[in-house]
Every structure is written in C-alpha cells, then in structure tokens.
Scaffold this motif. Structure first.
Motif, PDB file in Angstrom:
ATOM      1  N   LEU A   6       9.723   3.346  19.386  1.00  0.00           N
ATOM      2  CA  LEU A   6       9.873   3.476  20.831  1.00  0.00           C
ATOM      3  C   LEU A   6       8.757   2.716  21.549  1.00  0.00           C
ATOM      4  N   ARG A   7       9.123   1.801  22.450  1.00  0.00           N
ATOM      5  CA  ARG A   7       8.134   1.060  23.242  1.00  0.00           C
ATOM      6  C   ARG A   7       7.987   1.767  24.579  1.00  0.00           C
ATOM      7  N   SER A  27      -1.201   6.934  21.921  1.00  0.00           N
ATOM      8  CA  SER A  27      -1.644   5.992  20.887  1.00  0.00           C
ATOM      9  C   SER A  27      -2.197   6.742  19.675  1.00  0.00           C
ATOM     10  N   LYS A  28      -2.858   7.858  19.903  1.00  0.00           N
ATOM     11  CA  LYS A  28      -3.361   8.669  18.785  1.00  0.00           C
ATOM     12  C   LYS A  28      -2.221   9.270  17.967  1.00  0.00           C
ATOM     13  N   ARG A  29      -1.056   9.447  18.601  1.00  0.00           N
ATOM     14  CA  ARG A  29       0.116   9.987  17.910  1.00  0.00           C
ATOM     15  C   ARG A  29       1.000   8.900  17.308  1.00  0.00           C
ATOM     16  N   GLY A  30       0.552   7.655  17.372  1.00  0.00           N
ATOM     17  CA  GLY A  30       1.275   6.575  16.707  1.00  0.00           C
ATOM     18  C   GLY A  30       2.312   5.859  17.544  1.00  0.00           C
ATOM     19  N   PHE A  31       2.352   6.120  18.839  1.00  0.00           N
ATOM     20  CA  PHE A  31       3.335   5.459  19.696  1.00  0.00           C
ATOM     21  C   PHE A  31       2.878   4.060  20.081  1.00  0.00           C
ATOM     22  N   SER A  32       3.830   3.167  20.254  1.00  0.00           N
ATOM     23  CA  SER A  32       3.573   1.840  20.800  1.00  0.00           C
ATOM     24  C   SER A  32       3.553   2.007  22.314  1.00  0.00           C
ATOM     25  N   LEU A 104       9.043  -5.901  27.483  1.00  0.00           N
ATOM     26  CA  LEU A 104      10.186  -4.994  27.482  1.00  0.00           C
ATOM     27  C   LEU A 104       9.758  -3.626  26.958  1.00  0.00           C
ATOM     28  N   PHE A 105      10.279  -2.584  27.570  1.00  0.00           N
ATOM     29  CA  PHE A 105      10.001  -1.208  27.157  1.00  0.00           C
ATOM     30  C   PHE A 105      11.320  -0.458  27.014  1.00  0.00           C
ATOM     31  N   ASP A 106      11.315   0.546  26.148  1.00  0.00           N
ATOM     32  CA  ASP A 106      12.468   1.432  26.020  1.00  0.00           C
ATOM     33  C   ASP A 106      12.388   2.573  27.023  1.00  0.00           C
ATOM     34  N   LEU A 107      11.152   3.001  27.292  1.00  0.00           N
ATOM     35  CA  LEU A 107      10.915   4.152  28.144  1.00  0.00           C
ATOM     36  C   LEU A 107       9.700   3.884  29.023  1.00  0.00           C
ATOM     37  N   ILE A 108       9.881   4.028  30.330  1.00  0.00           N
ATOM     38  CA  ILE A 108       8.780   3.899  31.278  1.00  0.00           C
ATOM     39  C   ILE A 108       8.613   5.247  31.948  1.00  0.00           C
ATOM     40  N   LEU A 109       7.417   5.805  31.814  1.00  0.00           N
ATOM     41  CA  LEU A 109       7.108   7.109  32.412  1.00  0.00           C
ATOM     42  C   LEU A 109       6.156   6.909  33.569  1.00  0.00           C
ATOM     43  N   THR A 110       6.534   7.408  34.735  1.00  0.00           N
ATOM     44  CA  THR A 110       5.664   7.315  35.900  1.00  0.00           C
ATOM     45  C   THR A 110       5.069   8.688  36.177  1.00  0.00           C
ATOM     46  N   CYS A 111       3.956   8.704  36.896  1.00  0.00           N
ATOM     47  CA  CYS A 111       3.202   9.944  37.095  1.00  0.00           C
ATOM     48  C   CYS A 111       3.293  10.509  38.503  1.00  0.00           C
ATOM     49  N   GLU A 112       4.062   9.856  39.366  1.00  0.00           N
ATOM     50  CA  GLU A 112       4.335  10.393  40.697  1.00  0.00           C
ATOM     51  C   GLU A 112       5.531   9.664  41.287  1.00  0.00           C
ATOM     52  N   LEU A 158       7.676  14.755  25.421  1.00  0.00           N
ATOM     53  CA  LEU A 158       8.896  14.064  25.825  1.00  0.00           C
ATOM     54  C   LEU A 158       9.132  12.835  24.937  1.00  0.00           C
ATOM     55  N   CYS A 159       8.084  12.059  24.694  1.00  0.00           N
ATOM     56  CA  CYS A 159       8.213  10.871  23.842  1.00  0.00           C
ATOM     57  C   CYS A 159       8.583  11.243  22.411  1.00  0.00           C
ATOM     58  N   GLN A 160       8.033  12.336  21.920  1.00  0.00           N
ATOM     59  CA  GLN A 160       8.374  12.793  20.574  1.00  0.00           C
ATOM     60  C   GLN A 160       9.846  13.170  20.496  1.00  0.00           C
ATOM     61  N   CYS A 161      10.360  13.833  21.528  1.00  0.00           N
ATOM     62  CA  CYS A 161      11.781  14.207  21.552  1.00  0.00           C
ATOM     63  C   CYS A 161      12.674  12.964  21.609  1.00  0.00           C
ATOM     64  N   VAL A 162      12.329  12.020  22.460  1.00  0.00           N
ATOM     65  CA  VAL A 162      13.119  10.793  22.587  1.00  0.00           C
ATOM     66  C   VAL A 162      13.049  10.003  21.281  1.00  0.00           C
ATOM     67  N   SER A 163      11.868   9.918  20.693  1.00  0.00           N
ATOM     68  CA  SER A 163      11.689   9.189  19.442  1.00  0.00           C
ATOM     69  C   SER A 163      12.488   9.833  18.314  1.00  0.00           C
ATOM     70  N   THR A 164      12.508  11.152  18.275  1.00  0.00           N
ATOM     71  CA  THR A 164      13.281  11.874  17.263  1.00  0.00           C
ATOM     72  C   THR A 164      14.767  11.563  17.407  1.00  0.00           C
ATOM     73  N   ARG A 165      15.264  11.577  18.648  1.00  0.00           N
ATOM     74  CA  ARG A 165      16.679  11.266  18.906  1.00  0.00           C
ATOM     75  C   ARG A 165      16.977   9.815  18.531  1.00  0.00           C
ATOM     76  N   LEU A 166      16.060   8.912  18.890  1.00  0.00           N
ATOM     77  CA  LEU A 166      16.248   7.503  18.566  1.00  0.00           C
ATOM     78  C   LEU A 166      16.244   7.305  17.055  1.00  0.00           C
ATOM     79  N   GLY A 167      15.291   7.947  16.368  1.00  0.00           N
ATOM     80  CA  GLY A 167      15.211   7.851  14.906  1.00  0.00           C
ATOM     81  C   GLY A 167      16.481   8.373  14.247  1.00  0.00           C
ATOM     82  N   ALA A 168      17.005   9.493  14.749  1.00  0.00           N
ATOM     83  CA  ALA A 168      18.233  10.058  14.196  1.00  0.00           C
ATOM     84  C   ALA A 168      19.415   9.117  14.442  1.00  0.00           C
TER      85      ALA A 168
END
Length: 178
Positions: A6-7, A27-32, A104-112, A158-168
């Motif tokens: 997941l980018r 990044s500590k959890r291994g995400f790009s 390019l990104f798969d997921l863009i998270l904004t904070c407001e 949230l990223c872990q959930c999306v990554s899990t779904r993507l991996g599956a």
C-alpha cells in the motif's frame, strides 16, 4: 517485517505535527509512506497566537530547529516544538508540499477537512495520466501533540485494515505489521 504494498500519503497543513507523527508510526510499521502539507508556507506557533513563525517549504527541519533555539530555547522547549522538529529531522530533511508531488498513491489520508478539500482540488486539476484510482480519506485530528499521537495510531489502524483487505484481494494473506 515485510513492507506493505500500500502506497500511503498523509497530509496536514504544514507537514509538521499530525502528518509527521503518522509518517513516523506508519514507517515503523513497514508501510510505504510519505507526508506532506498543503499550505503556502510552513507555520509554527510563535511567542503569541498572532505571531507565528513562518517558513518556506524549502527550509529544512534542522534550520527551523536552530532558528527557534536561537529565538527562545525555553519557550520552544516548553511547548514541545523543538522536540517535534527533532523527530521530524530524523524522518526526512524538510517539509514537502503535496501540490508539488506527482507520485502515485493508493491511499491519501488528510488530517482536517480544509486539507482534504485542497488535496481533492489539486488531484482534480491534474491531467490524468493513469487510470489508477486513489482513495482520499479525511481523519479530523486537532493540531496538538496529544491528538496527533492518537490520530496517528488511528491512521495506522486504518492502513492496517486497508492493507489486510488489499493483501487478501491479491492473495497475499494478512500482514498487520504487528
């Protein structure tokens, strides 16, 4: 731990507090992951609410740190700004502006919500070169240290959930980064 396919981009206004805390944890959890701001300038609290410290996005975190250290070490230590800048400079050299990045990104998270609107407006103004979809999700996070930390863990979940779904979906199984 294996990296996530997941980018991810995390975006706040100045690429200082909320996006950088999430960048650090992801990044500590291994995400790009990359992080950005959408403002025209980087703003940090100053000696009074109407006197912020304003920097260009080309200014490094180290330069900001040294400038504030020179201006008022006690104030900027007490309010946590020097600690935040110290964390930031260990992650990347300087803040980045989302509008200047064409990656390019798969997921863009904004904070407001305002940042969400700016990201969507920028994406809509770009000439489409690929047909790759991107998901833009807003997670409202107040701009203070405590809320940034809590919001970063929520973004990570949230990223872990999306990554899990993507991996599956890709037949890779579940890598939650734990």
């Amino acid at each position: 731990m294996p990296s996530s396919p997941l980018r991810v981009a995390v975006v706040c206004s100045s690429n200082q507090n909320r996006s950088m805390e999430a960048h650090n944890i992801l990044s500590k959890r291994g995400f790009s992951v990359r992080s950005f701001g959408t403002g025209t300038h980087v703003k940090l609290p100053g000696p009074a609410p109407d006197k912020p410290n304003v920097y260009d996005f080309k200014t490094t975190y180290d330069q900001m740190y040294n400038d504030l250290l020179r201006k008022d070490k006690e104030l900027y230590t007490q309010n946590g700004i020097l600690h935040m800048l110290d964390r930031n400079k260990r992650i990347k050299p300087r803040p980045e502006r989302f509008q200047n990045c064409k990656d390019l990104f798969d997921l863009i998270l904004t904070c407001e919500e305002r940042v969400y609107d700016q990201v969507v407006e920028d994406l809509n103004s770009r000439e489409q070169e690929t047909c790759q979809p991107v998901h833009v999700v807003n997670v409202d996070i107040q701009d203070n240290h405590e809320e940034a930390t809590l919001g970063a863990f929520l973004i990570c979940e949230l990223c872990q959930c999306v990554s899990t779904r993507l991996g599956a979906a890709l037949g890779r199984g579940c890598d939650r980064g734990e």
